[in-house]
Design a protein around this motif. Structure first.
Motif, PDB file in Angstrom:
ATOM      1  N   GLY A 164       0.843  -1.188   0.000  1.00 60.53           N
ATOM      2  CA  GLY A 164       0.000   0.000   0.000  1.00 60.53           C
ATOM      3  C   GLY A 164       0.875   1.232   0.000  1.00 60.53           C
ATOM      4  O   GLY A 164       2.098   1.154   0.153  1.00 60.53           O
ATOM      5  N   ARG A 165       0.254   2.356  -0.174  1.00 58.25           N
ATOM      6  CA  ARG A 165       0.967   3.638  -0.170  1.00 58.25           C
ATOM      7  C   ARG A 165       0.079   4.703   0.461  1.00 58.25           C
ATOM      8  O   ARG A 165      -1.151   4.652   0.357  1.00 58.25           O
ATOM      9  N   ARG A 166       0.724   5.659   1.088  1.00 60.43           N
ATOM     10  CA  ARG A 166      -0.025   6.825   1.541  1.00 60.43           C
ATOM     11  C   ARG A 166      -0.423   7.684   0.339  1.00 60.43           C
ATOM     12  O   ARG A 166       0.215   7.634  -0.719  1.00 60.43           O
ATOM     13  N   GLY A 167      -1.471   8.467   0.512  1.00 56.71           N
ATOM     14  CA  GLY A 167      -1.874   9.400  -0.523  1.00 56.71           C
ATOM     15  C   GLY A 167      -0.994  10.636  -0.503  1.00 56.71           C
ATOM     16  O   GLY A 167      -0.211  10.859   0.430  1.00 56.71           O
ATOM     17  N   SER A 168      -1.126  11.456  -1.542  1.00 51.85           N
ATOM     18  CA  SER A 168      -0.318  12.671  -1.643  1.00 51.85           C
ATOM     19  C   SER A 168      -1.151  13.800  -2.226  1.00 51.85           C
ATOM     20  O   SER A 168      -1.874  13.611  -3.214  1.00 51.85           O
ATOM     21  N   ILE A 169      -1.050  14.970  -1.583  1.00 55.21           N
ATOM     22  CA  ILE A 169      -1.711  16.159  -2.093  1.00 55.21           C
ATOM     23  C   ILE A 169      -0.745  17.332  -2.028  1.00 55.21           C
ATOM     24  O   ILE A 169      -0.088  17.554  -0.999  1.00 55.21           O
ATOM     25  N   ASN A 170      -0.605  18.052  -3.133  1.00 51.38           N
ATOM     26  CA  ASN A 170       0.155  19.300  -3.175  1.00 51.38           C
ATOM     27  C   ASN A 170      -0.822  20.462  -3.131  1.00 51.38           C
ATOM     28  O   ASN A 170      -1.895  20.412  -3.764  1.00 51.38           O
ATOM     29  N   VAL A 171      -0.467  21.492  -2.398  1.00 51.66           N
ATOM     30  CA  VAL A 171      -1.359  22.647  -2.258  1.00 51.66           C
ATOM     31  C   VAL A 171      -0.557  23.929  -2.445  1.00 51.66           C
ATOM     32  O   VAL A 171       0.454  24.143  -1.768  1.00 51.66           O
ATOM     33  N   ASP A 172      -1.008  24.761  -3.385  1.00 51.32           N
ATOM     34  CA  ASP A 172      -0.444  26.105  -3.558  1.00 51.32           C
ATOM     35  C   ASP A 172      -1.361  27.105  -2.876  1.00 51.32           C
ATOM     36  O   ASP A 172      -2.594  27.062  -3.062  1.00 51.32           O
ATOM     37  N   ALA A 213       1.981  37.120  -1.188  1.00 53.95           N
ATOM     38  CA  ALA A 213       2.859  36.123  -0.554  1.00 53.95           C
ATOM     39  C   ALA A 213       2.303  34.740  -0.898  1.00 53.95           C
ATOM     40  O   ALA A 213       1.084  34.536  -0.866  1.00 53.95           O
ATOM     41  N   THR A 214       3.189  33.823  -1.247  1.00 57.95           N
ATOM     42  CA  THR A 214       2.738  32.497  -1.664  1.00 57.95           C
ATOM     43  C   THR A 214       3.484  31.403  -0.901  1.00 57.95           C
ATOM     44  O   THR A 214       4.579  31.619  -0.377  1.00 57.95           O
ATOM     45  N   ALA A 215       2.885  30.231  -0.890  1.00 63.96           N
ATOM     46  CA  ALA A 215       3.517  29.069  -0.255  1.00 63.96           C
ATOM     47  C   ALA A 215       3.037  27.803  -0.959  1.00 63.96           C
ATOM     48  O   ALA A 215       2.009  27.801  -1.649  1.00 63.96           O
ATOM     49  N   ARG A 216       3.799  26.755  -0.752  1.00 61.50           N
ATOM     50  CA  ARG A 216       3.429  25.446  -1.280  1.00 61.50           C
ATOM     51  C   ARG A 216       3.678  24.418  -0.189  1.00 61.50           C
ATOM     52  O   ARG A 216       4.652  24.513   0.560  1.00 61.50           O
ATOM     53  N   LEU A 217       2.807  23.431  -0.097  1.00 61.57           N
ATOM     54  CA  LEU A 217       2.988  22.365   0.883  1.00 61.57           C
ATOM     55  C   LEU A 217       2.557  21.032   0.287  1.00 61.57           C
ATOM     56  O   LEU A 217       1.864  20.972  -0.737  1.00 61.57           O
ATOM     57  N   PHE A 235      -0.656  11.274   3.288  1.00 60.90           N
ATOM     58  CA  PHE A 235      -1.721  10.937   4.227  1.00 60.90           C
ATOM     59  C   PHE A 235      -2.128   9.468   4.138  1.00 60.90           C
ATOM     60  O   PHE A 235      -2.065   8.838   3.094  1.00 60.90           O
ATOM     61  N   ASN A 236      -2.538   8.945   5.293  1.00 61.28           N
ATOM     62  CA  ASN A 236      -3.005   7.567   5.387  1.00 61.28           C
ATOM     63  C   ASN A 236      -4.531   7.521   5.207  1.00 61.28           C
ATOM     64  O   ASN A 236      -5.165   8.566   5.002  1.00 61.28           O
ATOM     65  N   PRO A 237      -5.148   6.345   5.285  1.00 60.84           N
ATOM     66  CA  PRO A 237      -6.589   6.257   5.019  1.00 60.84           C
ATOM     67  C   PRO A 237      -7.508   6.948   6.015  1.00 60.84           C
ATOM     68  O   PRO A 237      -8.739   6.892   5.847  1.00 60.84           O
ATOM     69  N   ASN A 238      -6.954   7.609   7.042  1.00 63.35           N
ATOM     70  CA  ASN A 238      -7.798   8.461   7.883  1.00 63.35           C
ATOM     71  C   ASN A 238      -8.368   9.632   7.094  1.00 63.35           C
ATOM     72  O   ASN A 238      -9.317  10.282   7.556  1.00 63.35           O
ATOM     73  N   HIS A 239      -7.760   9.938   5.951  1.00 65.20           N
ATOM     74  CA  HIS A 239      -8.130  11.127   5.189  1.00 65.20           C
ATOM     75  C   HIS A 239      -8.317  10.774   3.717  1.00 65.20           C
ATOM     76  O   HIS A 239      -7.871   9.726   3.246  1.00 65.20           O
ATOM     77  N   THR A 240      -8.949  11.702   3.000  1.00 62.16           N
ATOM     78  CA  THR A 240      -8.960  11.684   1.545  1.00 62.16           C
ATOM     79  C   THR A 240      -8.341  12.991   1.075  1.00 62.16           C
ATOM     80  O   THR A 240      -8.244  13.967   1.841  1.00 62.16           O
ATOM     81  N   GLY A 241      -7.947  13.016  -0.174  1.00 60.87           N
ATOM     82  CA  GLY A 241      -7.408  14.266  -0.708  1.00 60.87           C
ATOM     83  C   GLY A 241      -8.426  15.390  -0.620  1.00 60.87           C
ATOM     84  O   GLY A 241      -8.094  16.530  -0.285  1.00 60.87           O
ATOM     85  N   ALA A 242      -9.697  15.073  -0.892  1.00 59.42           N
ATOM     86  CA  ALA A 242     -10.748  16.092  -0.858  1.00 59.42           C
ATOM     87  C   ALA A 242     -10.957  16.632   0.544  1.00 59.42           C
ATOM     88  O   ALA A 242     -11.158  17.846   0.742  1.00 59.42           O
ATOM     89  N   SER A 243     -10.927  15.758   1.552  1.00 60.79           N
ATOM     90  CA  SER A 243     -11.148  16.227   2.927  1.00 60.79           C
ATOM     91  C   SER A 243     -10.011  17.133   3.384  1.00 60.79           C
ATOM     92  O   SER A 243     -10.237  18.134   4.086  1.00 60.79           O
ATOM     93  N   LEU A 244      -8.800  16.826   2.995  1.00 58.75           N
ATOM     94  CA  LEU A 244      -7.664  17.669   3.364  1.00 58.75           C
ATOM     95  C   LEU A 244      -7.718  19.002   2.636  1.00 58.75           C
ATOM     96  O   LEU A 244      -7.407  20.052   3.218  1.00 58.75           O
ATOM     97  N   ALA A 245      -8.105  18.987   1.365  1.00 55.98           N
ATOM     98  CA  ALA A 245      -8.235  20.241   0.621  1.00 55.98           C
ATOM     99  C   ALA A 245      -9.294  21.138   1.263  1.00 55.98           C
ATOM    100  O   ALA A 245      -9.099  22.369   1.383  1.00 55.98           O
ATOM    101  N   ALA A 246     -10.398  20.537   1.688  1.00 57.43           N
ATOM    102  CA  ALA A 246     -11.458  21.323   2.333  1.00 57.43           C
ATOM    103  C   ALA A 246     -10.983  21.892   3.664  1.00 57.43           C
ATOM    104  O   ALA A 246     -11.308  23.041   4.016  1.00 57.43           O
TER     105      ALA A 246
END
Length: 380
Positions: A175-183, A249-253, A257-268
């Motif tokens: 398995g793998r953790r999920g990944s989300i990039n956010v600007d 001013a800008t940032a990126r992160l 994440f593990n299955p406790n989260h989804t990409g959509a929930s973290l974005a929200a």
């Protein structure tokens, strides 16, 4: 019969730095066609992909991998030409030696032996892309979508990523953790530093937001997974003057994440924190997420048992079933079938003098041979 070392060297000599193919896919196609595989080139955009299948019956065991490689970096720092594929004291040096042209060659050699021995009691297939090291939009993702639309049946998949940690065979990935990039972009009002009441400085707002995000404990882990982590990867204020309050001013992160989260929930969640940060501020914040993949797990069972047993057969080691590390194309393939990753020791991947001991490549072929044999004994 196929010699895995010779085939690996032939592939390395094709400088297939994403998105270039440089003839690497031709080598794979010609090799598999010579074994009786029905080969389909699937080109999307500038990316060459290949789906090849031997047999028409089920079950269908698929091997997935990529021919593209990362750039060489400082070519002068290599002890040998990165694309010469030289063997020095039993070690093959070259870009792609570990990640992951050797695995493609090892599975092709294993498939050749399995076909010759009559062990394929169903189908073997290869899903090979040229877009794993890049943005991964025109590679495995597109091929999987096309195969799903056609109703192509794949029952289980092995991805040849370099999963071993310190010693060959010590780890496979289930398995793998999920990944989300956010600007994140905070826009205020530019002004003179002596007259702050006429401006709206976005920097404190951005720092407030990043502090809120960084201090949040996302979780304590998940069964089979390590805790999720958020990492700030870039902060930028495009201001060259000493007496100007900046307007932007800008940032990126990135969050793994593990299955406790989804990409959509973290974005929200991040969007909500941004709204809180700009409350009362004469400006606004823009949050732009890009979800690279969701967390997934291939549950322990008959398939993982076959994979672990193959490692035991060939090298006498019990592999750890792990979900550590970054993302891979397994995140797309899991939409088709259960998937496990199994390959060489990955300590030199992406490095100068990327290298793999010849005997380990042959051991990988031996593991794949045992895996194919055990697979059809268990599932055919």
């Amino acid at each position: 019969m196929i010699d895995a070392i010779d085939l690996t060297r032939e592939l390395i000599r094709r400088p297939s730095v994403t998105p270039a193919d440089a003839g690497a896919m031709d080598v794979v196609e010609q090799t598999l066609a010579g074994l009786g595989f029905a080969c389909r080139r699937m080109r999307f955009g500038a990316i060459e992909n290949l789906y090849a299948r031997y047999g028409t019956a089920r079950p269908n065991l698929c091997f997935a991998g990529h021919t593209d490689v990362v750039p060489v970096g400082d070519a002068g720092s290599w002890s040998k030409d990165a694309f010469a594929a030289e063997v020095v004291e039993g070690v093959l040096i070259g870009r792609g030696a570990v990640d992951m042209k050797s695995a493609i060659a090892a599975f092709a050699a294993a498939a050749a032996n399995a076909i010759e021995a009559g062990r394929v009691k169903g189908s073997l297939s290869f899903l090979i892309t040229g877009d794993e090291e890049g943005v991964a939009t025109h590679g495995t993702k597109k091929v999987v979508e096309a195969l799903q639309a056609e109703g192509e049946g794949i029952d289980h998949c092995i991805v040849g990523e370099p999963t071993s940690s310190e010693t060959f065979g010590d780890m496979v990935k289930v398995g793998r953790r999920g990944s989300i990039n956010v600007d994140i972009k905070v826009e205020g009002v530019q002004g003179h530093v002596a007259y702050p009441h006429r401006a709206a400085n976005p920097v404190p707002v951005l720092l407030k937001l990043l502090t809120a995000l960084q201090t949040k404990v996302l979780d304590e882990g998940y069964p089979e997974f390590q805790p999720s982590n958020l990492e700030i990867t870039k902060i930028d204020v495009p201001n060259t003057a000493t007496n100007v309050i900046p307007g932007v001013a800008t940032a990126r992160l990135n969050i793994r994440f593990n299955p406790n989260h989804t990409g959509a929930s973290l974005a929200a969640w991040i969007a909500g924190e941004a709204e809180n940060a700009v409350e009362g501020f004469k400006g606004f914040a823009t949050v732009t997420p890009q979800i690279s993949g969701e967390a997934f797990l291939t549950e322990p069972g008959p398939f993982t048992d076959v994979v672990a047993a193959a490692v035991r057969d060939a090298v006498g080691r019990e592999p750890e079933l792990s979900t550590t590390g970054g993302t891979s194309d397994a995140r797309f393939i899991r939409a088709l079938c259960p998937v496990v990753e199994l390959g060489l020791v990955g300590t030199t991947m992406h490095q100068v003098d990327e290298r793999a001991p010849v005997d380990e490549i042959r051991k990988l072929q031996a593991v794949y041979e045992r895996l194919i044999a055990r697979y059809f004994e268990a599932f055919a």
